[in-house]
Write an enzyme that holds these catalytic residues in place. Sequence first.
Site, mmCIF file in Angstrom:
data_model
loop_
_atom_site.group_PDB
_atom_site.id
_atom_site.type_symbol
_atom_site.label_atom_id
_atom_site.label_comp_id
_atom_site.label_asym_id
_atom_site.label_seq_id
_atom_site.Cartn_x
_atom_site.Cartn_y
_atom_site.Cartn_z
ATOM 1 N N HIS A 95 -7.285 1.137 21.218
ATOM 2 C CA HIS A 95 -8.611 1.712 21.483
ATOM 3 C C HIS A 95 -8.441 3.184 21.860
ATOM 4 O O HIS A 95 -8.149 3.521 23.001
ATOM 5 C CB HIS A 95 -9.272 0.936 22.621
ATOM 6 N N ALA A 97 -10.972 5.389 21.421
ATOM 7 C CA ALA A 97 -12.347 5.880 21.280
ATOM 8 C C ALA A 97 -13.107 5.820 22.604
ATOM 9 O O ALA A 97 -12.582 5.420 23.641
ATOM 10 C CB ALA A 97 -13.078 5.043 20.222
ATOM 11 N N TYR A 100 -12.268 6.681 26.725
ATOM 12 C CA TYR A 100 -11.241 6.060 27.559
ATOM 13 C C TYR A 100 -9.953 6.889 27.493
ATOM 14 O O TYR A 100 -9.951 7.993 26.960
ATOM 15 C CB TYR A 100 -11.061 4.605 27.154
#
Length: 308
Positions: A95, A97, A100
């Site tokens: 992840h 995106a 974060y």
Amino acid sequence: GWKRVTTAVRCAGGHIFLQLWHVGRISHPSFQPNGAPPVAPSTIKAEGQTYTAEGFQPLVTPRALETSEIPGRVADFRQAAINAMQACFDGVEVHGANGYLIDQFLRDKTNKRTDRYGGSIENRSRFLLEVVDAVIDAVGADRTGLRISPQNTFNDIDDSNPQALFNYVSTSLSGKGLAYLHVVEGDLTGKPVSPFDYVRIKNLFGGLYIANNGYDKPRADAAIAQHKVDAVAFGKPFIANPDLVTRFLLDAPLSQIDQTTLYGGAEKGYTDYPLLSAVRDSVTPFTSQCVPTLNRMDDDPSQTSDQV
């Protein structure tokens, strides 16, 4: 516990990837050892709130990671990918995106570092690429996907030149043999965005491109037919419509999601959305023959995911 989920999905003929997160500054001291502040590329507080055991709480100023600490965070992603394989997932999605930790390193609004992880686009992309390489080394490129969101300002994040940044990211990923690149197109907050060439990102990457954000069936069909995307991912429509694939097949109306039940709570708004009556009447209760195999695997940790 995850083995029960992954086994059920496989027995139903499906595939399942696990999304690997590190939220960075979008955390709270109540989650940290000894109530310490969360970590981030730089000591820049995000505007907004995060969900805690006491409900939503304001975000706090994070602690900037020391350069010497960053390899340990890369190793955490690697170990998480290994754990996912042991839990019988088909693969993992890094992840990168939605504001974060990885995205915080990428964007110049949140990354003000002066070491080799800050400043230039190449330096700001370094953490992402190190994580991707570590995960590939652990589980294989064909079991590794990546999610990015070039224009998304969710979680108080932004970049002064997202096209140049993500052109570089896509080019750097090309040739690694990733399972796919999953791209959140536009802004999840609903803000208007400047023109952005997502087809350029697709072409520079050169592999399977999955688009996301605001698609319905007609728009998804058109994007695939025009070769702008290879596949389309659906999030909120799947929550509100657990039989979304069947509804698309039948051109049936969709249930609308209850936004007030997102990001915390019980089963309401997650597992209580109804199936179509025609589908419900035809569904056989799950009585998979895989369950005894699962129980034996739990008793015998030497069994591998290939045996499940």
